[in-house]
Design a protein around this motif. Structure first.
Motif, mmCIF file in Angstrom:
data_model
loop_
_atom_site.group_PDB
_atom_site.id
_atom_site.type_symbol
_atom_site.label_atom_id
_atom_site.label_comp_id
_atom_site.label_asym_id
_atom_site.label_seq_id
_atom_site.Cartn_x
_atom_site.Cartn_y
_atom_site.Cartn_z
ATOM 1 N N SER A 199 0.854 -1.140 0.054
ATOM 2 C CA SER A 199 0.085 0.151 -0.017
ATOM 3 C C SER A 199 0.935 1.074 0.053
ATOM 4 C CB SER A 199 -0.985 0.185 1.551
ATOM 5 O OG SER A 199 -1.872 -0.991 1.172
ATOM 6 N N PRO A 200 1.579 1.458 -1.340
ATOM 7 C CA PRO A 200 2.561 2.578 -1.144
ATOM 8 C C PRO A 200 1.693 3.960 -1.232
ATOM 9 C CG PRO A 200 2.050 1.839 -3.370
ATOM 10 C CD PRO A 200 1.354 0.958 -2.419
ATOM 11 N N GLU A 201 2.489 5.093 -0.410
ATOM 12 C CA GLU A 201 2.133 6.346 -0.581
ATOM 13 C C GLU A 201 1.867 6.463 -2.219
ATOM 14 O OE1 GLU A 201 3.883 8.989 1.958
ATOM 15 O OE2 GLU A 201 2.692 8.107 3.634
ATOM 16 N N ALA A 202 1.039 7.590 -2.233
ATOM 17 C CA ALA A 202 0.661 8.236 -3.724
ATOM 18 C C ALA A 202 0.334 9.690 -3.581
ATOM 19 C CB ALA A 202 -0.240 7.413 -4.474
ATOM 20 N N PRO A 203 0.835 10.438 -4.643
ATOM 21 C CA PRO A 203 0.679 11.971 -4.726
ATOM 22 C C PRO A 203 -1.261 12.085 -4.789
ATOM 23 C CG PRO A 203 1.562 11.356 -6.637
ATOM 24 C CD PRO A 203 1.646 10.059 -5.699
ATOM 25 N N VAL A 204 -1.612 13.196 -4.068
ATOM 26 C CA VAL A 204 -3.088 13.589 -4.444
ATOM 27 C C VAL A 204 -2.926 14.849 -4.738
ATOM 28 C CG1 VAL A 204 -3.645 13.545 -2.067
ATOM 29 C CG2 VAL A 204 -5.359 13.295 -3.560
ATOM 30 N N SER A 205 -4.047 15.569 -5.495
ATOM 31 C CA SER A 205 -4.064 16.918 -5.741
ATOM 32 C C SER A 205 -5.454 17.131 -5.886
ATOM 33 C CB SER A 205 -3.506 17.287 -7.384
ATOM 34 O OG SER A 205 -4.080 16.400 -8.389
ATOM 35 N N PHE A 206 -5.956 18.457 -5.301
ATOM 36 C CA PHE A 206 -7.173 18.906 -5.433
ATOM 37 C C PHE A 206 -7.451 20.157 -6.052
ATOM 38 C CE2 PHE A 206 -6.267 16.667 -1.265
ATOM 39 C CZ PHE A 206 -7.386 15.811 -1.186
ATOM 40 N N VAL A 207 -8.028 20.001 -7.148
ATOM 41 C CA VAL A 207 -7.813 20.977 -8.243
ATOM 42 C C VAL A 207 -9.494 21.173 -8.915
ATOM 43 C CG1 VAL A 207 -7.228 21.898 -10.575
ATOM 44 C CG2 VAL A 207 -5.610 20.648 -8.958
ATOM 45 N N VAL A 208 -9.921 22.228 -8.788
ATOM 46 C CA VAL A 208 -11.243 22.453 -9.611
ATOM 47 C C VAL A 208 -11.198 23.635 -10.656
ATOM 48 C CG1 VAL A 208 -12.581 21.998 -7.593
ATOM 49 C CG2 VAL A 208 -12.096 24.269 -8.167
ATOM 50 N N ASP A 209 -10.067 24.262 -10.935
ATOM 51 C CA ASP A 209 -9.994 25.303 -12.154
ATOM 52 C C ASP A 209 -9.381 24.484 -13.108
ATOM 53 O OD1 ASP A 209 -6.830 25.986 -12.022
ATOM 54 O OD2 ASP A 209 -7.617 25.726 -10.055
ATOM 55 N N GLY B 137 -0.982 16.622 -1.818
ATOM 56 C CA GLY B 137 -0.482 16.087 -0.398
ATOM 57 C C GLY B 137 -0.196 14.573 -0.845
ATOM 58 N N GLU B 138 -0.648 13.668 -0.092
ATOM 59 C CA GLU B 138 -0.143 12.292 -0.185
ATOM 60 C C GLU B 138 -1.713 11.139 0.393
ATOM 61 O OE1 GLU B 138 3.499 11.306 1.431
ATOM 62 O OE2 GLU B 138 4.487 11.799 -0.585
ATOM 63 N N THR B 139 -1.788 10.105 -0.079
ATOM 64 C CA THR B 139 -2.503 9.161 0.090
ATOM 65 C C THR B 139 -1.968 7.715 0.276
ATOM 66 O OG1 THR B 139 -4.986 8.333 -0.035
ATOM 67 C CG2 THR B 139 -3.912 9.243 -2.090
ATOM 68 N N ASN B 140 -2.640 7.194 1.202
ATOM 69 C CA ASN B 140 -2.353 5.548 1.064
ATOM 70 C C ASN B 140 -3.363 4.802 0.109
ATOM 71 O OD1 ASN B 140 0.122 5.448 2.323
ATOM 72 N ND2 ASN B 140 -1.192 5.617 4.379
ATOM 73 N N ALA B 141 -4.216 5.435 -0.570
ATOM 74 C CA ALA B 141 -5.469 4.931 -1.572
ATOM 75 C C ALA B 141 -4.685 4.213 -2.415
ATOM 76 C CB ALA B 141 -6.128 6.079 -2.165
ATOM 77 N N PRO B 142 -5.288 2.920 -2.631
ATOM 78 C CA PRO B 142 -4.861 1.860 -3.299
ATOM 79 C C PRO B 142 -4.819 2.244 -4.982
ATOM 80 C CG PRO B 142 -6.894 1.279 -2.567
ATOM 81 C CD PRO B 142 -6.588 2.529 -2.077
ATOM 82 N N CYS B 143 -4.053 1.447 -5.814
ATOM 83 C CA CYS B 143 -4.088 1.484 -7.122
ATOM 84 C C CYS B 143 -3.825 2.901 -7.772
ATOM 85 C CB CYS B 143 -5.233 0.963 -7.528
ATOM 86 S SG CYS B 143 -5.635 -0.846 -7.283
ATOM 87 N N LEU B 144 -3.169 3.756 -7.246
ATOM 88 C CA LEU B 144 -2.586 5.012 -7.843
ATOM 89 C C LEU B 144 -1.328 4.853 -8.512
ATOM 90 C CD1 LEU B 144 -3.855 7.818 -4.950
ATOM 91 C CD2 LEU B 144 -4.956 6.914 -6.964
ATOM 92 N N ASP B 145 -0.494 3.972 -8.200
ATOM 93 C CA ASP B 145 0.597 3.572 -8.973
ATOM 94 C C ASP B 145 0.793 2.385 -9.078
ATOM 95 O OD1 ASP B 145 3.099 4.419 -10.264
ATOM 96 O OD2 ASP B 145 4.240 4.485 -8.391
ATOM 97 N N PRO B 146 0.222 1.642 -9.803
ATOM 98 C CA PRO B 146 0.341 0.198 -10.177
ATOM 99 C C PRO B 146 1.547 -0.188 -10.670
ATOM 100 C CG PRO B 146 -1.585 0.918 -11.206
ATOM 101 C CD PRO B 146 -0.772 2.047 -10.852
ATOM 102 N N ALA B 147 2.324 -1.460 -10.458
ATOM 103 C CA ALA B 147 3.505 -1.890 -10.647
ATOM 104 C C ALA B 147 3.301 -3.700 -10.477
ATOM 105 C CB ALA B 147 4.877 -1.395 -9.812
ATOM 106 N N ASP B 148 4.270 -4.052 -11.289
ATOM 107 C CA ASP B 148 4.531 -5.370 -11.352
ATOM 108 C C ASP B 148 4.858 -6.340 -9.771
ATOM 109 O OD1 ASP B 148 4.340 -8.190 -12.589
ATOM 110 O OD2 ASP B 148 6.512 -8.283 -11.939
ATOM 111 N N VAL B 149 4.097 -7.214 -9.182
ATOM 112 C CA VAL B 149 4.253 -8.053 -8.203
ATOM 113 C C VAL B 149 4.811 -9.440 -8.479
ATOM 114 C CG1 VAL B 149 3.251 -8.814 -6.142
ATOM 115 C CG2 VAL B 149 2.261 -6.590 -7.168
ATOM 116 N N PRO B 150 5.922 -9.626 -8.583
ATOM 117 C CA PRO B 150 6.710 -11.040 -9.023
ATOM 118 C C PRO B 150 5.775 -12.136 -8.562
ATOM 119 C CG PRO B 150 8.265 -9.486 -7.982
ATOM 120 C CD PRO B 150 6.778 -8.866 -7.766
ATOM 121 N N TRP B 151 5.505 -12.105 -7.443
ATOM 122 C CA TRP B 151 4.745 -13.296 -6.919
ATOM 123 C C TRP B 151 3.172 -13.639 -7.100
ATOM 124 C CZ3 TRP B 151 0.718 -12.354 -3.519
ATOM 125 C CH2 TRP B 151 0.831 -11.194 -3.005
#
Length: 578
Positions: free
Chosen positions: A278-288, A462-476
């Motif tokens: 569950s890696p940290e991923a960047p998050v942005s809040f933008v409405v403009d 900021g940052e979030t631990n939300a899932p699937c923001l930065d997918p990468a291969d999992v060897p197993w």
């Protein structure tokens, strides 16, 4: 301009902008009619607007022919989704235009509440042609709600149809429109009122187009509307199970089953990605949209508050906010703001989604200097420590001008007016400039409600631990197939393989990130992103039973020795011949 000036004077504080710039009509289609992955093109539950505020000029709503006399107020007296609905009564003749809906299948939905003491005749109308000048008007739907006869009537429609009027509860109005076949079917509380031609239903000779909705009170007492939407039918993903786990020995493989079903009415295209832990991923809040067209200030000068309301998906919490960015001035503008002047930044959490009901103060950043005033460079304000929002709910980022833009004729709050998202608010008067500001202040509403539809250029990062923001291969971890198309009412089996080869004993975590063209925003089952956690536990299966060779023993000695060895866990007894 006179209308806006008079409205501001009535509030006791004048909002002004240096140059009036026509805004694009907010609330226009948010997605292409041809793009099934963005099938939800418009929704409004009236909760982004202050309770009791005038809808004319907010979120794309306006009175008939753009006349404010035809507007309507938001109300909390009845609400299907709290806190607000639209109260249609008396002179209300409230219009919202659409564009781009010229082919394909569409569903228009509105929820209606008719009070038990309702009187008069009120109308729900959809037009296939509309313009404010009245040069091109054509009705496709004109449904009347008649209190005297207690009926719902397809008024003037060639297909006819009537049903009993339902009072004292929320009832769904649903129109299923097929522009490819030029047909429409109107349902009242899931009962068919009529079906027939779309373009020729009421006025005749109309266009194959969805142009506008009109909530017309016709002098009747109040009817409430809520949770309105214009959508295209699309796929609907259903994943089972929503979590996978297995325990296995080192250097082994195991295969688990996953099913992707489509319970919608269009083909579902999907892909499966992998994500370790569950890696940290960047998050942005933008409405403009990144470019300002205007700026707002107080005509007589002084301090005020402006804020943006951001709504992260619940799965994205907790969120750590560590930076705020604010734009001052706009290209070609003369705001009168100077580098080095001061603003304060305030952060709030708002669980109910309506800052007009108050919000919880979380943190502040005081006496921050304006860094740029060219309308292109953001002033960047780093928080001394990340601020955590646990959610769910809204994150509010507010700015108060302490010395920046306090002189008459200066305009400190930059506004993107391309397409209002209905998420920017202005606060004036008592409470607005306290430290911290008290929400709601004496005068408070969306910037749209003050006559200037648009989005304040205030952002958060900021940052979030939300899932699937930065997918990468999992060897197993592996899946087959990793992508596919599932037809409506069908399902696709997916084999998930867990391979512990070379892994030490322990627990390994990953996520399967199932992205699809389901039109519902995610994450979550039945949305565009379904996250399936995977847990692999690698355990040593224990010592391999050993074989102890001993000389030949008599029957009694062999039995006793065998029992002793078994008690010690040393394995089996094998008798040596000889």
């Amino acid at each position: 301009m006179k209308k806006k000036l008079a409205f501001a004077l009535a509030l006791g504080a004048i909002l002004a902008i240096p140059t009036l710039v026509a805004a694009e009509p907010p609330g226009a289609l948010l997605a292409s009619a041809a793009d099934r992955s963005e099938a939800i093109v418009w929704r409004d539950n009236f909760d982004a607007y202050a309770t009791g505020s005038q809808l004319h000029g907010q979120g794309g709503w306006k009175g008939w022919f753009n006349d404010p006399a035809g507007g309507a107020l938001t109300s909390s007296a009845q609400a299907r989704s709290a806190p607000n609905s639209a109260a249609i009564l008396g002179a209300s003749d409230l219009v919202h235009e659409y564009s781009g809906a010229t082919s394909g299948q569409w569903v228009y939905t509105a929820w209606q509440y008719v009070p038990s003491d309702y009187t008069g005749q009120s109308y729900f109308i959809l037009l296939n042609s509309y313009d404010d000048a009245g040069a091109s008007l054509n009705w496709s739907v004109q449904v009347q709600f008649d209190a005297a006869t207690n009926t719902v009537l397809n008024d003037g429609g060639v297909s006819g149809g009537s049903l009993p009027l339902v009072r004292g509860q929320w009832v769904q109005l649903r129109l299923e429109i097929d522009l490819d076949t030029d047909t429409g079917a109107f349902y009242y509380g899931n009962q068919l009122l009529y079906s027939g031609t779309w373009s020729g239903q009421v006025s005749g000779g109309g266009a194959v187009n969805i142009a506008a909705v009109d909530l017309f009170a016709n002098g009747a007492s109040v009817i409430y509307y809520d949770d309105m939407s214009l959508e295209q039918p699309g796929p609907d993903i259903d994943v089972d199970p929503l979590a996978l786990a297995n325990t296995q020995a080192p250097d082994t493989t195991a295969q688990l089953a996953l099913t992707i079903a489509n319970v919608g009415d269009a083909d579902l295209d999907w892909t499966i990605g992998e994500e370790p832990g569950s890696p940290e991923a960047p998050v942005s809040f933008v409405v403009d949209d990144g470019v300002g067209e205007n700026a707002i200030g107080l005509t007589n000068g002084g301090q005020f508050l402006w804020l943006n309301r951001f709504t992260p998906a619940p799965a994205f919490f907790p969120i750590e906010l560590d930076q705020v960015q604010v734009m001052f001035n706009y290209p070609g503008g003369t705001s009168g703001i100077n580098v080095g002047e001061l603003v304060d930044i305030y952060l709030y959490a708002d669980a109910d989604g309506n800052p007009a009901n108050g919000a919880t103060f979380v943190a502040s950043l005081l006496n921050q200097q304006v860094q740029a005033v060219d309308g292109a460079t953001w002033s960047v304000f780093d928080l001394p420590a990340p601020v955590t929002f646990n959610g769910p709910g809204d994150i509010l980022i507010a700015v108060v001008n302490r010395t920046a833009g306090i002189a008459a004729g200066t305009f400190v709050a930059t506004l993107d007016q391309t397409a209002s998202q209905g998420r920017s608010w202005i606060g004036l008067g008592t409470g607005a400039t306290d430290n911290p500001p008290v929400l709601p202040p004496a005068t408070f509403g969306t910037v749209d409600s003050f006559g200037f539809p648009g989005n304040m250029m205030v952002r958060g990062y900021g940052e979030t631990n939300a899932p699937c923001l930065d997918p990468a291969d999992v060897p197993w971890l592996s899946v087959s197939p990793a992508a596919g198309t599932t037809a409506p009412a069908a399902s696709t089996p997916v084999a998930v393989t867990l391979d512990s080869t070379g892994l030490a004993t322990g627990i390994y975590l990953a996520n399967l990130c199932i992205a699809s063209d389901d039109p519902t925003p995610g994450p979550g089952n039945g949305t565009e992103l379904v996250v399936v956690p995977v847990e692999l536990t690698v355990e040593d299966s224990g010592p391999v039973p050993s074989v102890l060779e001993i000389p030949a023993l008599g029957p009694a000695g062999a039995a006793l020795l065998g029992l002793a060895l078994a008690g010690l866990g040393l394995g089996a007894l094998r008798r040596r011949r000889g």
